[in-house]
Design an enzyme around this catalytic site. Structure first.
Site, PDB file in Angstrom:
ATOM      1  N   GLU A  83       0.809  -1.223   0.000  1.00 47.26           N
ATOM      2  CA  GLU A  83       0.000   0.000   0.000  1.00 47.26           C
ATOM      3  C   GLU A  83       0.844   1.275   0.000  1.00 47.26           C
ATOM      4  O   GLU A  83       0.897   1.977   1.018  1.00 47.26           O
ATOM      5  CB  GLU A  83      -0.945   0.011   1.208  1.00 47.26           C
ATOM      6  CG  GLU A  83      -2.002  -1.061   1.161  1.00 47.26           C
ATOM      7  CD  GLU A  83      -2.997  -0.975   2.318  1.00 47.26           C
ATOM      8  OE1 GLU A  83      -2.715  -0.260   3.287  1.00 47.26           O
ATOM      9  OE2 GLU A  83      -4.043  -1.631   2.235  1.00 47.26           O
ATOM     10  N   GLU A 106      -6.547  -7.929  -0.045  1.00 44.67           N
ATOM     11  CA  GLU A 106      -6.837  -7.917   1.394  1.00 44.67           C
ATOM     12  C   GLU A 106      -8.303  -7.592   1.617  1.00 44.67           C
ATOM     13  O   GLU A 106      -8.867  -6.717   0.940  1.00 44.67           O
ATOM     14  CB  GLU A 106      -6.047  -6.816   2.121  1.00 44.67           C
ATOM     15  CG  GLU A 106      -4.586  -7.087   2.330  1.00 44.67           C
ATOM     16  CD  GLU A 106      -3.927  -5.946   3.109  1.00 44.67           C
ATOM     17  OE1 GLU A 106      -4.599  -5.279   3.918  1.00 44.67           O
ATOM     18  OE2 GLU A 106      -2.740  -5.708   2.875  1.00 44.67           O
TER      19      GLU A 106
HETATM   20  C1  GAL Z   1      -4.177  -2.689   5.264  1.00 44.93           C
HETATM   21  C2  GAL Z   1      -2.706  -3.034   5.396  1.00 44.93           C
HETATM   22  C3  GAL Z   1      -2.505  -4.271   6.267  1.00 44.93           C
HETATM   23  C4  GAL Z   1      -3.318  -4.162   7.525  1.00 44.93           C
HETATM   24  C5  GAL Z   1      -4.755  -3.944   7.160  1.00 44.93           C
HETATM   25  C6  GAL Z   1      -5.674  -3.866   8.342  1.00 44.93           C
HETATM   26  O1  GAL Z   1      -4.397  -1.404   4.813  1.00 44.93           O
HETATM   27  O2  GAL Z   1      -2.134  -3.279   4.140  1.00 44.93           O
HETATM   28  O3  GAL Z   1      -1.132  -4.422   6.547  1.00 44.93           O
HETATM   29  O4  GAL Z   1      -2.842  -3.111   8.288  1.00 44.93           O
HETATM   30  O5  GAL Z   1      -4.868  -2.719   6.461  1.00 44.93           O
HETATM   31  O6  GAL Z   1      -6.998  -3.559   7.955  1.00 44.93           O
END
Ligand code: GAL
Length: 672
Positions: free
Chosen positions: A155, A304
């Protein structure tokens, strides 16, 4: 996704971020992980994302044992790895020895060690360190058959760094762009408020509108340049595909420009399910899925998502029963070839110990969330043949442009300015009516679309002006809503009135002035024998050849045009000069879609309440229909035009009735 060269079987990626470096002292946990991963039907894990201190505990001393073990362990259960480069978080020794790698804030204060995404993207030292570790990873794992993809960094946020190196690089960028300081003064209109510069060295990244816009462009480009350097380093010994996980709604990063550097698009999605805005969130989430798919118009990855709650939000709603499967199938329906989570196992300490994860602190499979993920895994296996197919070809394109958002939202001429929100409001009609949409940049080739929608497209430079003109001239329908073509690409107002240049002719209108309504103020218009509410804005436009289809019915512009249609070349251009509460747009889009023969992929959902929709993927021979119910009520009977096979039960159905948060995945052969 195809499995690999030997096994050409289609399958969906299922798994997520796996951070086993937390559990090295408890090998039994690592062992349990492997058992649980198989039970959860998981096959792919993103590894090494924040592992730099484990991989290079001291400068130049590398230790790959944990990665070797992790990849081998995962391989033993047939799981693949998205191998990450560790640049998102540097080890302590590096920040201590080279403080210049840390980002500087707008007040000139350099960050201290701690946190993540806190590096200066220009720093030659940091870039060198990243290149070195990436090459080592490439050399060691770049041909490993258990590594599926390169997951570049994590990110890139795009938060600017104001250090002297970044500012110097910015000034170089300006020199290249404008050539002379006189040109820059003109484009920034610096004679106003005595802002005239006598050299590029005087330009600071704040203050005037033009500088701020260029600073944003530069910052986004600088991160892109950083990413390209990372990619070049992993490509040194590896030809595996690369992706970087982007995020919905990141303000600073112009993702439209990143696609060309990546083999596969991936993104992270955390909608506020079950919030008071739940249905809006469902539509917004759908919009971002379409946005990321459209970047390459190809299958992409949901890299994710949370199987439970997101602990960084103010209110932490768990996903209710059914919601995880529905949210996961939303991704698949929009073209994702995977459903991946953050994270596999809950951490015991620090920031994300209460964030949703597949395996909870209790450490077994006897949890609601584990069963949910397992259930999603089972569904993904049953529908595996869909992986690799594209979504049904869209006849509608909604325009979205980062640079326009930066310029529009900063401009000081109107009240509420919410570019993403306004674009998503327009998108909702198509989403709710199950009409496939692509999200395109105004610079893209638009020629294949029957309808293009441009909301708040305030910034229209010459290239965009020509692109839109050409599109309509050769037969396209263009629907523009408010603020069209007020400034050029450097935020200078177009002379001779709005919209920009030829667009006055394309739309057959001239836009004289803008009135901003106070919150709660309501005006009215009439069109097609019906009255509609106006909120937020009304523009005072004049028809110069356009047919007036709607008029203001009160206020000082009463009886003047507010909605027009104009024939130009082979096509048509519609202009909506006001913001509405959604009702007007719904009727207008419906009429235009009917006239253009734009079809829903499932007529049955059109009759249903907002929040029940459908999407389609196809390989040309079979059509895969996803019917989704985001509401908290059962859908009632949704009729299908032809019988379909339910891919999970094998049943042949002619209609479906979805429970709250329900989803059905159906297929049928394409006729002929
Ligand atoms: C994302 C990030 C992850 C984790 C996740 C939690 O934005 O890439 O490492 O922090 O959020 O929601």
């Amino acid at each position: 996704m195809k499995n690999d060269k030997h096994e050409q079987k289609q399958y969906f990626l299922h798994g997520g971020d796996y951070n086993p470096e937390q559990w090295r002292e408890t090998p039994e946990i690592l062992h349990e992980d492997l058992q649980l991963m198989q039970k959860a039907k998981c096959n792919t894990f993103s590894v090494g994302i924040f592992s730099w201190s484990a991989l290079e505990p001291k400068e130049g001393e590398y230790d790959f044992s944990f990665l070797d073990e992790t990849i081998a362990n995962l391989a033993s259960i047939g799981a693949k790895v998205n191998l990450s480069t560790p640049s998102a978080a540097m080890p302590y020794w590096m920040a201590a020895k080279y403080p210049e790698i840390m980002k500087v804030n707008v007040d000139g204060v350099r960050k201290k060690f701690g946190g993540r995404q806190n590096f200066c993207p220009t720093s030659p030292v940091y870039r060198k360190k990243v290149r070195e570790i990436n090459k080592k990873l490439s050399e060691r794992y770049g041909r490993n058959e258990n590594v599926l993809l390169w997951h570049i960094s994590n990110e890139y946020y795009g938060e600017p760094c104001y250090c002297p190196l970044c500012k110097a690089k910015f000034r170089e960028y300006l020199k290249k762009k404008y050539g002379t300081v006189e040109r820059l003064n003109h484009e920034y209109w610096t004679a106003f408020w005595s802002h005239t510069y006598s050299s590029f060295e005087e330009v600071e990244p704040n203050g005037i509108a033009g500088v701020q816009l260029d600073w944003r462009r530069f910052t986004s480009e600088n991160y892109r340049d950083f990413m390209r350097e990372e990619i070049a380093a992993v490509r040194r010994y590896s030809d595996k595909k690369v992706t970087t996980n982007m995020v919905t709604a990141i303000y600073e990063m112009d993702y439209c420009k990143f696609a060309g550097d990546l083999d596969i698009i991936s993104f992270d999605n955390y909608p506020a399910w079950h919030s008071p805005e739940h249905l809006h969130e469902a539509a917004a989430s759908a919009f971002w899925h379409d946005f990321f798919r459209s970047l390459k118009n190809a299958p992409y990855l949901l890299m994710e998502s949370s199987p439970g709650l997101e602990n960084w939000k103010k209110y932490n709603k768990l996903k209710e029963n059914g919601m995880d499967k529905l949210a996961s199938m939303q991704a698949v329906a929009h073209g994702s070839d995977g459903v991946l989570y953050f994270q596999w196992r809950k951490s015991r300490g620090d920031s994300e110990k209460f964030h949703g994860a597949v395996v909870d602190h209790v450490g077994n499979d006897n949890t609601r969330i584990f069963r949910t993920v397992q259930n999603t895994g089972e569904t993904l296996e049953k529908i595996a043949e869909i992986a690799g197919t594209n979504t049904k070809r869209a006849e509608v394109a909604i325009l979205f442009d980062w640079e326009n958002m930066w310029a529009f939202e900063r401009s000081q001429f109107a009240g509420r300015k919410n570019y993403r929100g306004d674009v998503i409001e327009a998108y909702k009609f198509f989403w709710n009516n199950a009409i496939p949409c692509d999200i395109r940049n105004p610079h893209d080739d638009l020629s294949g679309y029957k309808l293009v929608v441009a909301v708040d497209l305030y910034m229209v430079g010459e290239t965009v002006e020509n692109n839109l003109t050409e599109y309509v001239k050769s037969g396209g329908a263009l629907y523009a809503k408010c603020f069209l073509g007020m400034v050029n690409e450097n935020d200078l107002c177009h002379p001779r009135g709005f919209p920009a240049g030829k667009l006055k002719e394309v739309f057959g209108i001239w836009n004289e002035e803008l009135d901003t309504l106070y919150p709660g103020d309501m005006r009215k218009l009439s069109a097609n024998g019906k009255e509609y509410a106006i909120t937020a804005y009304e523009e005072h436009i004049h028809a110069r050849g356009a047919t007036v289809l709607g008029q203001y019915s009160d206020g000082m512009f009463s009886c003047e045009p507010c909605f027009t249609e104009n024939s130009y070349g082979e096509g048509k251009a519609y202009y909506q000069a006001f913001a509405d509460d959604g009702e007007f747009e719904k009727d207008a889009f419906e009429r235009i879609c009917d006239a253009l023969g734009i079809k829903s992929v499932c007529g049955g959902v059109k009759e249903k309440t907002f929040g029940i929709t459908a999407h389609m993927r196809t390989d040309g021979k079979t059509e895969y229909l996803f019917i989704e119910n985001y509401t908290d009520e059962a859908s009632g009977e949704i009729a299908l035009e032809i019988p379909h096979e339910d891919m999970e039960t094998g049943e042949i159905v002619t209609s479906v009735n979805l429970p709250r948060y329900g989803v059905r995945i159906l297929k049928t052969k394409v006729k002929g």
